[in-house]
Design an enzyme around this catalytic site. Structure first.
Site, mmCIF file in Angstrom:
data_model
loop_
_atom_site.group_PDB
_atom_site.id
_atom_site.type_symbol
_atom_site.label_atom_id
_atom_site.label_comp_id
_atom_site.label_asym_id
_atom_site.label_seq_id
_atom_site.Cartn_x
_atom_site.Cartn_y
_atom_site.Cartn_z
ATOM 1 N N LYS A 226 0.823 -1.214 0.000
ATOM 2 C CA LYS A 226 0.000 0.000 0.000
ATOM 3 C C LYS A 226 0.862 1.270 0.000
ATOM 4 C CE LYS A 226 -4.166 -1.814 -0.032
ATOM 5 N NZ LYS A 226 -5.033 -1.992 1.131
ATOM 6 N N ARG A 260 -4.387 -10.265 3.778
ATOM 7 C CA ARG A 260 -4.656 -10.264 2.338
ATOM 8 C C ARG A 260 -3.437 -9.658 1.645
ATOM 9 N NH1 ARG A 260 -6.615 -6.887 -1.659
ATOM 10 N NH2 ARG A 260 -8.006 -7.857 -3.216
#
Length: 280
Positions: A226, A260
């Site tokens: 991210k 995830r």
């Protein structure tokens, strides 16, 4: 909070989600996802990648046909289905590993569940299409309820919270109410790293992840590659493995049940070591 049993059954597979950290492999069947857009756009390439992640230790494969990166535009359900259904069908015929459909559209969820998916991963936590819980319940599917502030196209435009954790919890609580009212039996929650959050918001979520144990449902967290990691390290997407590993380790120590991730092999190894420490 008392002792909570997190033994969940996904199709024919049963997992004790408290016994160890479980890994969900990300499979983007899109031309424009933030990390690997286009790499697995071809059906067979996507299937091969899914099977590779299973060999590397993935407990779930999460198949998505619409990019939800910051600034992304929505795609028609018909296009989403064209991308994901052949992949789901081939994976279901090739493995017993539970398949998740990453969508917020009830029509896509329905067709994916018909094809053999057993989990609906809804980035909107049932807010964008409340019928998605009704559809999931009709197939006895599990749901992942994530928090997002706004929609992908606008979510990173100066997100502001008065009380970050409480506002996320309130949003998730509403999603849980909708899911339970429709008869959903297995719920997983996700505070939504990167979905309408600044760098500091993401760090606060990871630091305070245990606060989400109030729901007594499994906690999924998706820090993989991210932008907050990129901003901390000043590194591009393809050089964020170590940052993802660090965030994943913190998440596990703070009671995440499912990670995830894109880099299944590496984060699986991280989880095994951190689990050993956490359960020592």
């Amino acid at each position: 909070m008392g002792v909570v049993t997190l033994i969940y059954k996904f199709g024919d597979v049963e997992y004790d989600l408290k016994s160890r950290t479980h890994i969900m492999g990300v499979l983007n069947v899109t031309p424009n996802s933030f990390s690997d857009g286009g790499k697995f756009y071809d059906t067979q390439s996507a299937v091969d990648r899914g099977l590779e992640m299973i060999e590397q230790g993935a407990d779930f494969i999460d198949v998505g046909g619409e990019s939800t990166r910051p600034g992304a535009e929505s795609v028609p359900a018909s296009e989403e289905l064209k991308r994901v259904l052949p992949v789901i069908e081939k994976l279901v015929n090739s493995t017993k590993t539970p398949i998740s459909i990453d969508t917020y559209k009830s029509v896509v969820a329905k067709r994916a569940l018909e094809a053999g998916a057993v989990i609906v991963n809804d980035i909107s936590g049932s807010h964008l299409d409340p019928r998605i819980s009704e559809v999931a319940a009709s197939y006895n599917a599990s749901v992942i309820l994530m928090h997002i502030k706004g929609i992908p196209r606008t979510m990173q435009t100066d997100p502001v919270y008065d009380n970050l954790i409480e506002e996320i919890c309130s949003y998730i609580d509403e999603g849980i109410r909708v899911a339970k009212s429709n008869g959903i039996k297995q719920i997983i929650i996700d505070p939504g790293i990167g979905f309408g959050k600044t760098v500091d918001h993401n760090l606060q979520i990871l630091k305070n992840l245990r606060m989400f144990e109030r729901f007594e449902y499994p906690i999924l967290i998706g820090p993989s590659r991210k932008s907050f990691i990129g901003k901390i390290l000043d590194l591009p997407i393809d050089q964020r493995l170590e940052g993802t590993a660090a965030a994943s380790a913190v998440a596990i120590m703070n009671r995440a049940n499912i990670l995830r991730v894109h880099d299944v092999k590496e984060i699986k190894r991280v989880s095994q070591v951190v689990d050993a420490i956490a359960h020592a």
